[in-house]
Design an enzyme around this catalytic site. Structure first.
Site, PDB file in Angstrom:
ATOM      1  N   CYS A  67       0.859  -1.177   0.000  1.00  0.00           N
ATOM      2  CA  CYS A  67       0.000   0.000   0.000  1.00  0.00           C
ATOM      3  C   CYS A  67       0.900   1.233   0.000  1.00  0.00           C
ATOM      4  CB  CYS A  67      -0.855  -0.028   1.272  1.00  0.00           C
ATOM      5  SG  CYS A  67      -1.773   1.494   1.556  1.00  0.00           S
ATOM      6  N   CYS A  81      -0.881   4.030  -6.331  1.00  0.00           N
ATOM      7  CA  CYS A  81      -1.736   3.396  -5.316  1.00  0.00           C
ATOM      8  C   CYS A  81      -1.982   1.982  -5.815  1.00  0.00           C
ATOM      9  CB  CYS A  81      -3.048   4.170  -5.190  1.00  0.00           C
ATOM     10  SG  CYS A  81      -4.369   3.286  -4.318  1.00  0.00           S
TER      11      CYS A  81
HETATM   12  N1  DGL Z   1      -4.104   0.781  -1.826  1.00  0.00           N
HETATM   13  C1  DGL Z   1      -3.732   1.904  -1.050  1.00  0.00           C
HETATM   14  C2  DGL Z   1      -2.520   2.610  -1.623  1.00  0.00           C
HETATM   15  O1  DGL Z   1      -1.721   1.972  -2.261  1.00  0.00           O
HETATM   16  C3  DGL Z   1      -4.726   2.793  -0.411  1.00  0.00           C
HETATM   17  C4  DGL Z   1      -6.093   3.001  -0.920  1.00  0.00           C
HETATM   18  C5  DGL Z   1      -6.932   3.632   0.190  1.00  0.00           C
HETATM   19  O2  DGL Z   1      -7.229   2.917   1.140  1.00  0.00           O
HETATM   20  O3  DGL Z   1      -7.217   4.838   0.115  1.00  0.00           O
HETATM   21  O4  DGL Z   1      -2.315   3.771  -1.418  1.00  0.00           O
END
Ligand code: DGL
Length: 277
Positions: A89, A199
């Protein structure tokens, strides 16, 4: 403020084979992009994935709150005996990666937006970094832009609402494509020829972005992160034996049925093993 210390099960030095799982986490479905790459590159490695859907989305939350979740989840993964943690993430990596490395005695690999390859390959010299507010606000991101942006004009764009669409498994819907167009059209019109997926949720939108903006290059670092994780394991003599059958175990902090539904919608075969949170 001093960072509390948690001690993981010590890594056994020089062990030739290591059957313990690789731990990964994200706010929801996004980190499955890294899971998918690991399964492709190293099918023998067992994986334990923590989907923190009770706290989704991380993007708009204060960094301190995301950091707290990252610490709690890491402690939970270590309780299950993982041999490394992949912070799958970008938002959690921005909020917590350095502190996690200081606090826990286990190797960490995290996500960093692919500014370097984007700046190196853009023909127009203008690149767009699409990420959550939390990632774009963090010092990790400004450091990467300063260090690797070179002469490229780097424009930071918040993908507001995109992670929610992915979380619901709406990765092929026309309405999602319209949402993407609304966010990226001004960038493409201004001469950007490269979109960085900053993301992990956005990995699952790569086809829609390519359809909406044919010719735009899409930079996705999920494969590079999976390769890096495997390299770290190799360096620590901690790879699983090649003949092992790498299962995928899942912990979901929120609504499990909804999570599995979305997993199916983005093409993951079930069943996977469920582990209670
Ligand atoms: N998948 C996450 C990232 O890479 C976050 C998405 C979220 O929860 O806002 O930033």
């Amino acid at each position: 403020m001093p960072v509390p210390l948690f001690h993981a099960t010590p890594m056994v030095c020089c062990e030739a084979m290591d059957h313990r799982p690789i731990g990964l986490f994200d706010s929801g479905i996004g980190g499955l992009s890294v899971v998918r790459q690991l399964q492709r590159l190293a099918p023998a490695e067992p994986l334990l994935y923590f989907a923190d859907t009770a706290w989704f989305p991380y993007g708009p939350r204060p960094a301190a709150e995301v950091r707290k979740r990252a610490f709690a989840i890491t402690a939970r993964l270590l309780q299950s005996g993982v041999k490394m943690v992949v912070v799958a993430c970008n938002t959690a990596s921005a909020a917590a990666l350095e502190d996690l490395r200081q606090a826990f005695d286990v190797p960490f690999v995290g996500m960093v937006p692919g500014v370097k390859p984007a700046a190196a390959s853009s023909r127009t010299g203008r690149v767009t970094i699409l990420a959550t507010e939390g990632t774009l606000d963090g010092s990790l991101y400004s450091r990467v832009v300063a260090d690797f942006g070179g002469s490229a004009r780097v424009s930071s764009v918040a993908g507001t609402g995109l992670a929610d669409l992915v979380e619901r498994g709406e990765t092929t819907a026309d309405s999602t494509e319209r949402h993407i167009r609304g966010i990226l059209e001004p960038e493409i019109a201004a001469g950007s020829d490269t979109v960085v997926l900053g993301c992990t949720h956005y990995h699952f939108l790569a086809d829609l972005i390519a359809r909406a903006f044919p010719g735009a290059a899409i930079v996705d670092t999920t494969e590079a992160v999976a390769r890096r994780a495997l390299q770290v394991l190799t360096d620590n003599d901690a790879r699983a034996p090649a003949a092992a059958s790498g299962a995928l175990d899942i912990i979901v902090s929120g609504d499990r049925a909804a999570f599995y539904r979305s997993m199916r919608r983005i093409g993951f075969a079930l069943p996977v093993q469920e582990v209670s949170s």
